[in-house]
Design a protein around this motif. Sequence first.
Motif, short mmCIF file in Angstrom:
data_model
loop_
_atom_site.label_atom_id
_atom_site.label_comp_id
_atom_site.label_asym_id
_atom_site.label_seq_id
_atom_site.Cartn_x
_atom_site.Cartn_y
_atom_site.Cartn_z
N UNK A 382 15.90 23.78 51.30
CA UNK A 382 15.83 24.39 50.12
C UNK A 382 14.91 23.54 49.07
N UNK A 383 14.61 22.72 49.57
CA UNK A 383 13.40 22.29 48.62
C UNK A 383 12.31 23.17 48.45
N UNK A 417 8.16 11.55 44.82
CA UNK A 417 9.70 11.67 45.27
C UNK A 417 9.68 11.75 46.81
N UNK A 418 10.14 13.35 47.14
CA UNK A 418 8.65 14.39 48.11
C UNK A 418 8.53 13.09 48.59
N UNK A 622 14.66 13.50 39.18
CA UNK A 622 15.06 13.90 40.61
C UNK A 622 15.50 13.20 41.60
N UNK A 623 16.42 13.41 42.68
CA UNK A 623 17.07 12.18 43.18
C UNK A 623 17.03 12.84 44.84
N UNK A 643 16.19 7.60 44.13
CA UNK A 643 15.41 8.35 42.59
C UNK A 643 14.88 7.67 41.51
N UNK A 644 14.14 9.05 41.06
CA UNK A 644 12.93 9.21 40.54
C UNK A 644 13.03 9.88 38.75
#
Length: 778
Positions: A382-383, A417-418, A622-623, A643-644
Amino acid sequence: MNDAATPALKAAAWTGVGVSRAHESAALHVLGQATYTDDIAEVQGTLHAALGLSSKAHANITAIDLDAVRASAGVVAVLTVADIPGTNDCGPIVHDDPILADGLVMYVGQPIFIVVADTHDHARRAARLAKVTYEELPAILTPQAARAAQSYVLPPMRLARGDYQAAFEKAPRSVKGELYVGGQEQFYLEGQISYAIPKEDKGMLVLCSTQHPSEMQHVVAHALGLHSHHIVVECRRMGGGFGGKESQSALWAAASAIAASRLKRPVKLRADRDDDMLVTGKRHCFHYEYEVGYDDDGRILAARVDMVTRAGYSADLSGPVATRAVCHFDNTYYLSDVDIRAACGKTNTQSNTAFRGFGGPQGAIAIEYVIDEIARALGRDALDIRRLNFYGRDERNVTPYGQVVVDNVIHALSAELEESSEYRARRAAIAAFNAASPVLKKGLALTPVKFGIAFNVTHLNQAGALVHVYVDGSIIVNHGGTEMGQGINTKVMQVVAHELGVDIANVRATATDTSKVSNTSATAASTGADLNGKAAQDAARQIRERLAGYAVKLYGGEEGEVVFAGDTVFVNGHEVAFPVLVQKAYLARVQLWSDGFYATPGLHWDPKTMNGRPFSYYAYGAAVAEVVVDTLTGEWKLLRADALYDSGKSLNPAIDIGQVEGAFIQGMGWLTTEELWWNPAGKLMTHAPSTYKIPGVSDCPQDFRVRLFDNRNVEDSIHRSKAVGEPPLLLPFSVFFAIRDAISSVGGHKVQPPLNAPATSEEILKSISAVEAALKAA
């Protein structure tokens, strides 16, 4: 080091903003010394009120016998709609919200009368002795039923761009479905409360736990048939608000003031938790029907969504909530051809109202659900589908409502974040775990956020402030924002301290007061620090400029070269302590106080076409959430959350991180455990902590990593910071979709798991059963 360079270097090493400071009331909170409305010393002769509530969802009142109420111990008076001297209305926009029912009740819990007694307990006990006879009428309880009956509090709205139908028909793939996302109780620690104290010459002081003192001033004035200048509303702090005290505090303010005016004695109205939850509105639940066309890569080509909310019996703020939902359906994604519709269903339930996010979360979760379905249909992560559909930097950057996205950082933020969350490695590890685990299944999801900052209604984006510098150099600031624990006073104090070059210990914020700063907007829409910080900065700047001009008269040099830093004024080679300069300025009759004002520039909105530039800027985030689900019981646990969040150049990183953490857990509760349930008669059965489950400490992940994204607001916000109140509430979408990912693994990710929110254990089991049934059928 030469003397000319010393002031500049000293100033560069000093700052009042951008640093972590403790909440200005932190010590008072911990010691139990923070004064809330119920803690204020009661004036002699104070009486206590309680509300008599309807037991029917929709009915005409054919008879009412209040004799037993009047005869009950300690009762001083019983007031009905006939005792309201002015207007029987507390609706914030549409005047369809009576303070007391007038012959017709529209939900279980609607106030019918006010009991005033010598004690809180006597008033509550007496209120339950009324004998009311009803003629029951048909009741509508759900948004789906409201849609079927075409029962709406406002005309439905629509936002369209491009040719949705043509684009959908050309799309090689499509997904259709429906989704239900429940509402949420604000569950503030301090309940609704108002304390009205009569003053001379028809005056009324209302001490109220409210996010909108000016609105309370208007409502009370209208209810009493007086002018606004007769009414002063004051609020030092709230024990939480979350939107529930934006418009809905009006009922309590008006009822206490009506009683106080009638009896010429102070009256306090404090809601018991059960009454609070029965009477007041919550976050709007939404029902969605969606239809989306996409290509073989997963790029969305056409999107249609039809949303209907449970507005409740009156309009309240449902119109603006639905508007924000429409404007946040896109979230972080470019949607070329859309047909977005929203309707505010009129139901015989509490009138739903503002709640942190104000429709934004309800709008954005629908497109995230669709993205999740597209990814599963294509057998992709989904990302990757999310990233493919992100707004572009130089093209694909115009929202469906016509605002150009000029500050897009979601590509860099999500990539950071990834990597930091080790998303890909954990995805592989989870797949291996699930393959070897028949009962416990893990899930992982990364979800992004784009959230517009400003009030939907342009004129609300304004604020005022007063700053006073006293002869000893100490400073007081008063502004139109209200403190509900989120740290607005701390941030405003930091702004003033920075502007005048003094330590924050020399600055004090006073209670919000309609007689000091008038015509204020609600502390809502994540604009509190943005608006009031700018207003306070404007006031402090005027004082600083006056002091700089006076310093030049005393010591020479140029005004533009005078530096205020570290409690010192640097002027033409001289270093003067700030209090010393202030004392000299006072003797020279220099004005040491000033008002400030700010209006957010560049905003415009056409509600008819639903087009314009409604937002000053966007906050991003994003989290990543990792969960484990027990497929036999439906129980689940959040194992880790990363979380960022993009807070721009944060005014106070410690407070901002705390806001992200709190919003994440609160949003997680909305999507997983906090279920509102009405019985067939229309009574809210989840009206106490015993039946309504908010997250506890045990629900928080042991591994919780929150960071702020290194960014600088492209708009001229206060010190280039960004709002942090509401946007982080969308971050726990990651938890919901991680749960859905875990359920999906039961079917080898070949079946779309139907999952509504909140994803309670029962809902999870239903979804698992549906997946298993689909596998058997295949």
